[in-house]
Design a protein around this motif. Structure first.
Motif, PDB file in Angstrom:
ATOM      1  N   CYS A 103      51.014  43.213  36.641  1.00 38.59           N
ATOM      2  CA  CYS A 103      49.291  44.116  36.368  1.00 38.59           C
ATOM      3  C   CYS A 103      48.580  44.303  38.015  1.00 38.59           C
ATOM      4  O   CYS A 103      47.565  45.130  37.544  1.00 38.59           O
ATOM      5  CB  CYS A 103      49.452  42.232  36.022  1.00 38.59           C
ATOM      6  N   CYS A 106      46.987  48.580  37.823  1.00 35.09           N
ATOM      7  CA  CYS A 106      45.573  47.967  37.085  1.00 35.09           C
ATOM      8  C   CYS A 106      44.202  47.767  38.109  1.00 35.09           C
ATOM      9  O   CYS A 106      43.274  47.790  37.659  1.00 35.09           O
ATOM     10  CB  CYS A 106      45.468  48.388  35.545  1.00 35.09           C
ATOM     11  N   HIS A 107      45.195  46.049  37.539  1.00 40.44           N
ATOM     12  CA  HIS A 107      43.832  44.904  38.412  1.00 40.44           C
ATOM     13  C   HIS A 107      43.697  44.521  39.399  1.00 40.44           C
ATOM     14  O   HIS A 107      45.079  44.504  39.783  1.00 40.44           O
ATOM     15  CB  HIS A 107      44.110  43.505  37.340  1.00 40.44           C
ATOM     16  N   ARG A 144      34.742  34.225  32.757  1.00 46.99           N
ATOM     17  CA  ARG A 144      34.485  34.747  31.966  1.00 46.99           C
ATOM     18  C   ARG A 144      34.347  34.554  30.563  1.00 46.99           C
ATOM     19  O   ARG A 144      35.214  33.733  30.293  1.00 46.99           O
ATOM     20  CB  ARG A 144      35.110  36.624  31.783  1.00 46.99           C
ATOM     21  N   ALA A 186      37.487  41.604  26.913  1.00 48.97           N
ATOM     22  CA  ALA A 186      38.314  43.022  26.181  1.00 48.97           C
ATOM     23  C   ALA A 186      36.948  43.594  25.891  1.00 48.97           C
ATOM     24  O   ALA A 186      37.065  43.907  24.634  1.00 48.97           O
ATOM     25  CB  ALA A 186      39.113  43.219  25.234  1.00 48.97           C
ATOM     26  N   LYS A 215      42.978  46.662  20.474  1.00 47.13           N
ATOM     27  CA  LYS A 215      42.587  47.533  20.367  1.00 47.13           C
ATOM     28  C   LYS A 215      43.316  48.828  21.247  1.00 47.13           C
ATOM     29  O   LYS A 215      43.567  49.140  22.021  1.00 47.13           O
ATOM     30  CB  LYS A 215      41.483  46.721  21.779  1.00 47.13           C
ATOM     31  N   MET A 261      44.880  49.570  28.522  1.00 47.39           N
ATOM     32  CA  MET A 261      45.101  48.743  28.605  1.00 47.39           C
ATOM     33  C   MET A 261      46.896  48.225  27.967  1.00 47.39           C
ATOM     34  O   MET A 261      46.255  48.286  26.686  1.00 47.39           O
ATOM     35  CB  MET A 261      44.811  47.062  28.274  1.00 47.39           C
TER      36      MET A 261
HETATM   37  C1  HEC Z   1      47.820  50.574  32.808  1.00 46.78           C
HETATM   38  C2  HEC Z   1      46.583  49.545  33.649  1.00 46.78           C
HETATM   39  C3  HEC Z   1      46.453  48.415  33.004  1.00 46.78           C
HETATM   40  C4  HEC Z   1      48.076  47.264  33.369  1.00 46.78           C
HETATM   41  C5  HEC Z   1      49.114  47.899  33.818  1.00 46.78           C
HETATM   42  C6  HEC Z   1      47.931  46.138  32.941  1.00 46.78           C
HETATM   43  N1  HEC Z   1      46.011  45.354  32.450  1.00 46.78           N
HETATM   44 FE1  HEC Z   1      44.734  44.440  31.827  1.00 46.78          FE
HETATM   45  N2  HEC Z   1      43.519  46.499  31.915  1.00 46.78           N
HETATM   46  C7  HEC Z   1      43.677  47.752  31.629  1.00 46.78           C
HETATM   47  C8  HEC Z   1      42.223  47.810  31.201  1.00 46.78           C
HETATM   48  C9  HEC Z   1      41.804  49.527  31.111  1.00 46.78           C
HETATM   49  C10 HEC Z   1      41.578  47.187  30.515  1.00 46.78           C
HETATM   50  C11 HEC Z   1      39.823  47.505  30.171  1.00 46.78           C
HETATM   51  C12 HEC Z   1      40.440  47.310  28.563  1.00 46.78           C
HETATM   52  C13 HEC Z   1      38.947  47.297  27.068  1.00 46.78           C
HETATM   53  O1  HEC Z   1      38.326  45.726  27.362  1.00 46.78           O
HETATM   54  O2  HEC Z   1      39.111  48.346  27.115  1.00 46.78           O
HETATM   55  C14 HEC Z   1      42.535  45.858  30.956  1.00 46.78           C
HETATM   56  C15 HEC Z   1      41.933  44.459  30.252  1.00 46.78           C
HETATM   57  C16 HEC Z   1      42.315  43.449  31.038  1.00 46.78           C
HETATM   58  C17 HEC Z   1      41.561  41.579  30.548  1.00 46.78           C
HETATM   59  C18 HEC Z   1      40.718  41.848  30.028  1.00 46.78           C
HETATM   60  C19 HEC Z   1      39.493  41.513  30.808  1.00 46.78           C
HETATM   61  C20 HEC Z   1      38.582  41.287  30.263  1.00 46.78           C
HETATM   62  O3  HEC Z   1      37.620  40.779  31.455  1.00 46.78           O
HETATM   63  O4  HEC Z   1      37.785  41.721  29.662  1.00 46.78           O
HETATM   64  C21 HEC Z   1      43.020  41.325  31.136  1.00 46.78           C
HETATM   65  C22 HEC Z   1      42.308  39.524  31.155  1.00 46.78           C
HETATM   66  C23 HEC Z   1      43.695  42.110  31.626  1.00 46.78           C
HETATM   67  N3  HEC Z   1      43.873  43.143  31.281  1.00 46.78           N
HETATM   68  C24 HEC Z   1      45.025  41.126  32.219  1.00 46.78           C
HETATM   69  C25 HEC Z   1      46.298  41.728  32.234  1.00 46.78           C
HETATM   70  C26 HEC Z   1      47.585  41.156  33.025  1.00 46.78           C
HETATM   71  C27 HEC Z   1      47.677  39.645  33.063  1.00 46.78           C
HETATM   72  C28 HEC Z   1      48.380  42.523  33.275  1.00 46.78           C
HETATM   73  C29 HEC Z   1      49.886  42.196  33.625  1.00 46.78           C
HETATM   74  C30 HEC Z   1      50.622  41.187  32.487  1.00 46.78           C
HETATM   75  C31 HEC Z   1      47.496  43.841  32.893  1.00 46.78           C
HETATM   76  N4  HEC Z   1      46.340  43.349  32.743  1.00 46.78           N
HETATM   77  C32 HEC Z   1      48.057  44.887  33.031  1.00 46.78           C
HETATM   78  C33 HEC Z   1      44.527  48.363  32.030  1.00 46.78           C
HETATM   79  C34 HEC Z   1      45.210  47.463  32.786  1.00 46.78           C
END
Ligand code: HEC
Ligand code: CU
Length: 320
Positions: A243, A246-247, A268, A272, A294, A299
């Motif tokens: 993760c 990206c985060h 929060r 999403a 979504k 993501m």
């Molecule tokens: C390729 C990039 C990418 C990866 C890899 C990724 N994410 Fe995300 N994530 C995003 C994006 C972009 C969003 C926002 C999506 C939206 O709301 O449209 C998001 C949203 C989220 C959110 C919601 C946060 C919020 O405040 O709304 C969580 C929780 C989350 N991701 C957890 C994870 C976890 C845990 C992993 C790994 C297991 C992960 N993500 C891997 C890109 C990524």
């Protein structure tokens, strides 16, 4: 507030009050105009001309009375006055909400992404700057400056009960302000079509008393401690490998900025961009298969093993 999402007939602060008054005023005028025209039309349809009486030779007299012109002058005159007054009222309203009565003490930079909102609290001291997402906390009674930018397409920032819309345009820096005089949860929504998930680009403005806001602010600034259990340690490992590209989680090596900052994600109310209530089940469903919930979002569906999923959800849950 929340029980009436996007209800723009009520306002809770000085950036929205004049707009709501104008809105009610123009609705009232429009309804009155419609009613008056309907009545005049009915009168015209149902009133009959006096029957003309033939003269001595049996011809019907031709009468050309000019009384009708006067009615047209009166009608156009009244319409002009009403329209002009509405225009003047609108201009004064725009002037009234153009800027707050006193300079804002708090500035928040908001960057729109397809389809979520990055929220960055500005401060003169760099150490007090922090980033969060989709949930904007503000102190009640304080004007707050909102600077808007986008990394992709045009969006529009709209919290109907706190302020009018402001477009977010690529390459341009628009700014607006909001103020809530009553504590509460105000619903916001992207108001410019920006792609398939436009409808799921919502946010919340949480207005708190200045004391509550200050403690929220302190909590957001707090660094994340080391994982306190084996599960959390495993969860953090999963997070760093799957993760962190990206985060970001401040205080760890996770510094990705393609997705929302997750430093205090557990604080929060939704995830999403307002799509899901933030609880364990929803977080797991989201991480497992974001594309099902979504479609088109940046993501990916991570499809972790059940153990990895449980661990990473527990880790996120610890990020209060
Ligand atoms: C390729 C990039 C990418 C990866 C890899 C990724 N994410 Fe995300 N994530 C995003 C994006 C972009 C969003 C926002 C999506 C939206 O709301 O449209 C998001 C949203 C989220 C959110 C919601 C946060 C919020 O405040 O709304 C969580 C929780 C989350 N991701 C957890 C994870 C976890 C845990 C992993 C790994 C297991 C992960 N993500 C891997 C890109 C990524
Ligand atoms: Cu949008």
């Amino acid at each position: 507030m929340m029980d009436t999402p996007l209800d723009y007939l009520y306002s809770f602060g000085p950036a929205a009050d004049p707009l709501v008054k104008l809105g009610w005023g123009l609705i009232t005028i429009s309804l009155l105009v419609t009613a008056i025209i309907a009545i005049l039309l009915l009168v015209a349809i149902f009133s009959r001309r006096q029957k003309a009486r033939p003269d001595a030779e049996g011809h019907l007299p031709i009468t050309r009375d000019s009384g009708g012109m006067m009615l047209i002058y009166i009608g156009v005159g009244i319409s002009t006055v009403v329209l002009f007054a509405s225009a003047v009222w609108t201009i004064f309203t725009l002037a009234a909400v153009a800027s707050p009565a006193r300079a804002p003490t708090l500035t928040i930079d908001i960057t729109a992404h397809q389809w979520w909102w990055e929220v960055r609290y500005q401060n003169d001291k760099p150490a007090l700057i922090f980033t969060t997402a989709n949930e904007i906390h503000i102190p009640t009674g304080e004007p707050v400056r909102i600077n808007l930018a986008t990394v992709d397409v045009i969006h529009s920032f709209w919290v109907p009960q706190l302020a009018g819309k402001m477009d977010v345009i690529p390459g341009q820096h628009n700014s607006t302000w909001i103020q809530a005089d009553k504590a509460g949860d105000y619903f916001g929504q992207c108001a410019e079509y920006c792609g398939v998930q436009h409808a799921h680009m919502a946010f919340h403005v949480i207005a708190q008393t200045p004391d509550e806001f200050a403690s929220w602010n302190r909590q957001q600034l707090a660094a994340v401690g080391a994982p306190q259990s084996e599960t959390l340690q495993q969860g953090q490992n999963v997070f760093m490998t799957r993760c962190s590209v990206c985060h970001a989680v401040r205080g760890t090596i996770a510094g990705g900025n393609l997705g929302p900052d997750l430093t205090h994600v557990a604080s929060r109310g939704t995830i999403a961009a307002g799509l899901l209530v933030n609880n364990t089940d929803n977080a797991a469903a989201w991480i497992d298969d974001a594309q099902a919930l979504k479609p088109g979002s940046s993501m990916p569906s991570l499809h972790l093993s059940p153990q990895e999923l449980t661990d990473v959800v527990a880790y996120l849950g610890s990020l209060k």
